[in-house]
Design a protein around this motif. Structure first.
Motif, short mmCIF file in Angstrom:
data_model
loop_
_atom_site.label_atom_id
_atom_site.label_comp_id
_atom_site.label_asym_id
_atom_site.label_seq_id
_atom_site.Cartn_x
_atom_site.Cartn_y
_atom_site.Cartn_z
N ALA A 166 -7.82 -126.17 -64.74
CA ALA A 166 -7.96 -126.87 -66.15
C ALA A 166 -6.75 -126.27 -66.88
O ALA A 166 -6.41 -127.26 -67.79
CB ALA A 166 -9.32 -126.77 -66.52
N ILE A 167 -6.64 -125.02 -66.75
CA ILE A 167 -5.64 -124.27 -67.67
C ILE A 167 -4.15 -124.85 -67.18
O ILE A 167 -3.09 -125.21 -67.80
CB ILE A 167 -5.66 -122.96 -67.48
N GLU B 259 -3.57 -127.77 -65.80
CA GLU B 259 -3.26 -129.09 -66.11
C GLU B 259 -2.86 -129.43 -67.56
O GLU B 259 -2.04 -130.20 -67.99
CB GLU B 259 -4.51 -130.19 -65.83
N THR B 260 -3.59 -128.46 -68.28
CA THR B 260 -3.20 -128.38 -69.84
C THR B 260 -1.68 -127.97 -69.87
O THR B 260 -1.24 -128.28 -70.69
CB THR B 260 -4.20 -127.55 -70.63
N PHE B 261 -1.41 -127.11 -69.13
CA PHE B 261 -0.16 -126.37 -69.24
C PHE B 261 1.18 -127.54 -68.95
O PHE B 261 2.14 -127.66 -69.75
CB PHE B 261 0.19 -125.09 -68.45
N GLU B 262 0.66 -128.31 -67.98
CA GLU B 262 1.60 -129.44 -67.66
C GLU B 262 1.66 -130.27 -68.61
O GLU B 262 3.03 -131.03 -68.70
CB GLU B 262 1.02 -129.84 -66.16
N LYS B 263 0.43 -130.85 -69.20
CA LYS B 263 0.64 -131.70 -70.48
C LYS B 263 1.78 -131.38 -71.55
O LYS B 263 2.39 -131.87 -72.14
CB LYS B 263 -0.51 -131.98 -70.84
N GLU B 264 1.69 -130.20 -71.79
CA GLU B 264 2.25 -129.23 -72.95
C GLU B 264 3.74 -129.16 -72.58
O GLU B 264 4.53 -129.39 -73.49
CB GLU B 264 1.71 -128.09 -73.28
N ARG C 219 1.69 -122.95 -78.28
CA ARG C 219 0.39 -123.73 -77.60
C ARG C 219 -0.56 -123.02 -77.51
O ARG C 219 -0.54 -121.87 -77.00
CB ARG C 219 1.03 -124.57 -76.55
N TYR D 250 -4.60 -122.64 -75.98
CA TYR D 250 -5.54 -123.32 -74.98
C TYR D 250 -6.91 -122.67 -75.41
O TYR D 250 -7.02 -121.18 -75.22
CB TYR D 250 -5.34 -122.85 -73.49
N THR E 47 -10.70 -121.35 -75.66
CA THR E 47 -11.78 -121.14 -74.64
C THR E 47 -13.02 -120.92 -75.57
O THR E 47 -13.25 -120.43 -76.87
CB THR E 47 -11.68 -119.55 -74.05
N THR F 58 -12.27 -127.67 -82.35
CA THR F 58 -10.89 -127.83 -82.13
C THR F 58 -10.34 -126.61 -82.54
O THR F 58 -10.25 -126.06 -83.73
CB THR F 58 -10.08 -129.06 -83.18
#
Length: 547
Positions: free
Chosen positions: A155-156, A158-163, A252, A254, A256, A266
């Motif tokens: 999950a981390i 995937e989030t990194f690749e979006k950012e 950025r 993430y 937890t 958020t």
């Protein structure tokens, strides 16, 4: 027209509400719904085996266990498990004298080691659980147990690749200390996915580093952090957010679920940090015209906090302002409002607790770094975007005399003396007028200690420049004495606080209704001994009363 009360007003908590739920619970506890976890999982989370091994190695007999609010529900279990683990060692004489103490309430911030509470238990050392600022302690050794938290690596990633869709992006990987052990594996996973310019971090107890308490795992010692973005796992405290935003290209976050700083669903928006920095600068401008400055001690454990207080006193005195040192424990608006004469506060604390939210506070509360800016003149004050919240890095404006005691530098002392220029006009009187940039009003009292020197009688007792105290003609029996000018003296020392008490406070304490005229002291009455003892048996004077 008067209204009648049907019942007397409630001035205290009703008895029937005594054992009900706390109406104002701690935010950390109220927001954290801790699921039931099996013993073997808690055993790993709180690192029971490592803790017991280090306690044996250090030879501690009395151990203080410090928990943040969110972890207090697990504290009894930790004590039981740790006691059982310590009893497993059969190679040495059974230690029946080992005692474990739970520090249920910290005196200041939870990120700092509470040495004061630990010393009440006469502890040999402290085991600190959860998130920590890693500031060096001044008296007791400490074992930091950050606790082991789980993360979903996929999950981390995937989030990194979006950012960061570009595989060549320059990124520093960092996590809260509770998750820092995962940075290495995540860094390796991202490199396997094609990222080529990643820098991992490791924990290093150095709050003054380029990234506080972290070192960069890179062979290139000349890395320019301004060219790198930061990917932070878990919500950082606001102080760290402001610090990092001024040192890296962007941030950025993430989020937890286990972060103690997640107050909303958020994560905070790092793009809002320029606005937060502008608010901090607005406080600096507001603070620049302060005449009475309170040094607010927000730690009694961080190493070198006493020398920092001395340094701040010297800096404030060199600017012609008056300082008072105040210790109030955990901060709130009601406590600070008791000191109406103080125009602003500077916090002496760790690099996290030095940032105090202004919501509800009457006067500005700033950090030592911001104080350095506020004491500069308008012509030399430059805001570069840099920010720091702790006592580390405070410029030492003190020198050591022959008795190894610190005193203001000679050049700082000279600044307090108004120099004579051509025409017999004092140098300070020839300075341009000072205005409050927020209101546009003229400020005539921002340097009360210089005014105190000019107000001293020319033919009277000599007044020392450094301490502004009279060498003769005063005794310790003088409580408050009016100076020839507008500033009162306490034992011969100019005291703007005493002048505020004399002239502006509507209630000045017991016995002040009659006043003191012509330096005549009011006669004291006989002090009677009051009630003492415990509830089951009070003592009043020589008589014994039973409750």
């Amino acid at each position: 027209m008067s209204s009648e009360l049907s019942a007397p007003p409630i001035l205290s908590t009703p008895a029937e509400h005594t054992f009900t739920d706390d109406p104002t619970p701690s935010s950390a506890i109220s927001q954290t719904k801790r699921p039931h976890r099996p013993d073997h999982e808690l055993y790993e989370v709180y690192e029971i085996a490592r803790t017991a091994a280090e306690i044996r190695q250090n030879g501690w007999k009395r151990i203080a266990l410090q928990f943040p609010d969110a972890m207090l529900p697990d504290a009894p279990w930790v004590v039981s498990a740790l006691s059982s683990e310590l009893e497993k060692d059969q190679t040495e004489v059974q230690d029946q004298s080992r005692r474990l103490y739970i520090l249920a309430d910290t005196s200041y911030s939870a990120c700092c080691v509470d040495e004061i509470a630990a010393e009440h238990a006469n502890a040999d050392g402290v085991v600190h659980y959860g998130r920590a600022c890693l500031s060096p302690t001044s008296r007791l050794p400490v074992i930091h147990i950050f606790t082991k938290q789980t993360l979903d690596y996929d999950a981390i990633a995937e989030t990194f690749e979006k950012e960061f869709p570009e595989k060549a992006a320059k990124v520093v990987l960092m996590a809260d200390v509770m998750f820092q052990e995962h940075v290495g594996p995540i860094n390796q996973l991202l490199k396997e996915r094609g990222y080529t310019n990643l820098i991992a971090t490791e924990i290093l107890r150095d709050p003054t580093g380029a990234i506080p308490n972290r070192k960069l795992v890179t062979p290139d010692a000349s890395t320019n952090l301004n060219e790198y973005h930061l990917f932070h796992i878990s919500t950082p405290p606001t102080s760290l957010l402001l610090t990092l935003s001024s040192r890296l290209a962007s941030l950025r976050i993430y989020s937890t679920p286990s972060s103690p700083y997640t107050t909303t669903s958020t994560p905070p928006d790092p793009s809002a940090t320029p606005g937060l920095l502008r608010r901090r600068y607005a406080l600096v401008i507001r603070f620049a015209t302060a005449s009475i400055i309170g040094i607010l001690v927000n730690t009694l454990s961080v190493k070198n906090y006493m020398s920092t207080i001395s340094t701040l006193k010297s800096q404030i005195a060199a600017a012609g302002k008056k300082s008072y040192t105040i210790v109030v424990g955990k901060l709130n608006a009601a406590k600070l409002a008791n000191f109406a004469e103080v125009d602003g506060w500077v916090v002496v604390g760790c690099w996290e607790s030095g940032l105090v939210e202004q919501e509800g506070l009457w006067k500005p509360v700033i950090t030592p770094f911001e104080l350095g800016l506020a004491l500069q003149g308008d012509e030399s004050r430059v805001w570069t975007g840099e920010w720091w919240g702790g006592i580390e890095g405070v410029k030492d404006s003190l020198v050591t005399n022959g008795n190894d005691e610190k005193s203001p530098k000679q050049e700082d002392m000279v600044k307090l003396v108004p120099e004579q220029v051509e025409g017999g006009v004092e140098d300070e009187e020839s300075e341009p007028p000072e205005f409050d940039l927020r209101t546009g009003k003229l400020v005539s009292h921002s340097r009360p200690m210089r005014v105190a020197i000019r107000s001293a009688p020319r033919g009277g007792p000599e007044i020392e420049v450094a301490s502004l105290s009279s060498n003769q003609g005063t005794t310790s029996s003088a409580i408050t004495k009016r100076a020839v000018g507008d500033v009162a003296l306490v034992n011969g020392v100019a005291s703007p606080g005493a002048e505020f008490l004399r002239s502006q406070r509507t209630w000045q304490g017991l016995g002040t209704d009659f006043g003191i005229e012509n330096d005549e002291e009011e006669e004291s009455t006989v002090v009677e001994e009051g009630r003492s003892g415990v509830a089951r048996g009070y003592t009043v004077g020589q008589d014994q009363l039973r409750a």
